[in-house]
Design an enzyme around this catalytic site. Sequence first.
Site, short mmCIF file in Angstrom:
data_model
loop_
_atom_site.label_atom_id
_atom_site.label_comp_id
_atom_site.label_asym_id
_atom_site.label_seq_id
_atom_site.Cartn_x
_atom_site.Cartn_y
_atom_site.Cartn_z
N GLY A 190 -8.72 6.84 7.60
CA GLY A 190 -8.93 6.96 9.03
C GLY A 190 -10.31 7.49 9.36
CD GLU B 125 -3.68 8.68 -3.50
OE1 GLU B 125 -3.22 7.71 -2.88
OE2 GLU B 125 -3.90 9.79 -2.99
CB THR C 218 -9.68 3.15 10.24
OG1 THR C 218 -8.58 3.90 9.72
CG2 THR C 218 -10.12 3.78 11.55
CG ASN D 287 -6.96 0.09 -0.23
OD1 ASN D 287 -7.22 -0.84 -0.99
ND2 ASN D 287 -5.82 0.73 -0.26
CG ASP E 234 -2.03 0.83 1.29
OD1 ASP E 234 -2.60 1.04 2.37
OD2 ASP E 234 -2.38 1.37 0.23
#
Length: 297
Positions: free
Chosen positions: A180, A133, A242, A239, A81
């Site tokens: 998060g 990305e 958290t 993905n 990642d």
Amino acid sequence: MLVHIGKIVNKRIIGKYAIPAFNTQDLEMTQGIVRAAEKQKAPVIIQTSVGALEYAGMEELVSIIKIEARKARVPIALHQDHCHDFNLIKKLINLGYSSVMIDASHLTYKENVKLTRVVVSYAHKRGVWVQAELGRILGNEDWQKVKSGKDLMTDPDEAARFVSETRIDTLAVAVGSMHGIPVNPKTKKVLTTLKEHIDLERLQAIRRKVKIPLVLHGASGVPDQQIRFAVRTGVAIFNIDTDLRVAFNRALRENLKKHLSIYDPRKILAPATDALQDEAEKKIKILKASNKGRRPD
Ligand code: G3H
Ligand code: ZN
């Protein structure tokens, strides 16, 4: 069984179901993820962050994941990642990763293309997939920027250009999710509403222009119905980190509160691993990946 990512992520799944990419940092998280995948008979990606490799040790963590994946009765792919460092990417490819993310989204478009092409050329020569990305998937510390961050999001036309110029295999798109749990640093209030604004039209527009599998980062905390919509819109990989950590952490604290006298790490950690497994199973079901883990063709 440890498989190449291409065995579980391909055009056939797009729009029908998606593959969870779960982050791990240690033995317990890895075992919780694998047990969830086996219970749900689902293919999964197990991924490492740079921080996890530093925490556990690269060789140690990769060995744990590979051993657990090889023993598993479902297909499991190993992915790196968010990595900015080409040298580290080369090491990980040599350690057996079948997919790596070169995250150059903080650079200009031209610099992002340039670095990504270098990684693609090295990786493709070794049969390894590359994720990049475009746009900025921010972290919870950037929650104010996310509120107004339209210009940080992935532009569909630029995405099509980026994919053709870089020849990447999967594209991480910025459509409003964030890493998060967004917390207001002043009030400490969890701003879950911020994760409820996935720009679904933008996602559809990107899908129309980009034919390679799309990846949604920051999937923790995104409402289930938005996840399901994104699966139907053709996001192939989600993905998730958290939500697993929160489940693990909550169970650990409850266990310690309930059993003040326990001191054996095995007894302390086991309920937390079980809670992480339950959370991972929930995610697998939302992505409709249950029972898709038949032997890879
Ligand atoms: O790269 C990892 C994921 O984007 C993690 O996002 O912690 O919000 O699930 P999350
Ligand atoms: Zn991410």
